[in-house]
Design an enzyme around this catalytic site. Structure first.
Site, short mmCIF file in Angstrom:
data_model
loop_
_atom_site.label_atom_id
_atom_site.label_comp_id
_atom_site.label_asym_id
_atom_site.label_seq_id
_atom_site.Cartn_x
_atom_site.Cartn_y
_atom_site.Cartn_z
CG HIS A 21 -2.01 -0.97 1.18
ND1 HIS A 21 -3.04 -1.00 2.11
CD2 HIS A 21 -2.27 -1.97 0.30
CE1 HIS A 21 -3.88 -1.97 1.80
NE2 HIS A 21 -3.44 -2.58 0.72
CD GLU B 55 -1.89 4.14 3.25
OE1 GLU B 55 -1.59 3.46 2.25
OE2 GLU B 55 -3.05 4.21 3.70
CB CYS C 252 -6.43 -0.56 5.25
SG CYS C 252 -4.72 -1.14 5.10
CB CYS D 11 -1.86 1.69 6.13
SG CYS D 11 -1.45 0.88 4.56
ZN LIG Z 1 -3.41 0.18 3.69
#
Ligand SMILES: [Zn+2]
Length: 144
Positions: free
Chosen positions: A46, A48, A76, A79
């Site tokens: 992801h 992040e 999410c 993260c």
């Molecule tokens: Zn994430």
């Protein structure tokens, strides 16, 4: 957030466009990341996590105290965990993620008073632009 939105444009084709940028205490960019889950076949890639890894490499430490992470989409749970683990001081995000958001939408994994360290959060910054970029991506998928 403008820098994060610009960064999101570098997301590989086929991945949901999400951009993240880490700024140090002086406001310098020390890390950038985009969503590469499909491109890398990596469920942890992801934006992040990529930006946090990049910032840790740049600064030579996993501790990102004093840093701010700016991301175009609400993080999410994975993260949120990475943000807490890296000791990021503040988090700014653009669009809300009603299905998987872990900073207020589905749950709030960041601002739990049981954490030793709780980053400051600013939500919905340039939300319309951040949401618009995602909307265009999903419209493109539907029309293909
Ligand atoms: Zn994430």
């Amino acid at each position: 957030m403008r820098v994060a939105l610009e960064t999101a444009k570098q997301t590989p084709a086929g991945d949901v466009p999400v951009g993240a940028v880490v700024f140090d205490a002086g406001g310098e960019v020390v890390g950038r990341g985009v969503n590469r889950r499909e491109a890398n076949c990596d469920p942890t890639a992801h934006a992040e996590v990529e930006a946090i890894r990049d910032a840790a490499r740049t600064l030579g430490t996993w501790r990102l105290d004093g840093c701010e992470l700016v991301v175009t989409l609400e993080p999410c749970t994975m993260c949120a965990g990475a943000i807490l683990g890296a000791r990021v001081s503040s988090l700014v995000f653009g669009a809300w993620e009603p299905k998987t958001g872990a900073v207020g939408s589905v749950l709030d994994a960041i601002r739990d008073p049981r954490h030793l360290h709780t980053p400051e959060v600013r939500a919905g910054v340039l939300e319309a632009e951040a949401a618009g970029m995602l909307g265009e991506f999903f419209e493109g998928l539907r029309s293909n």
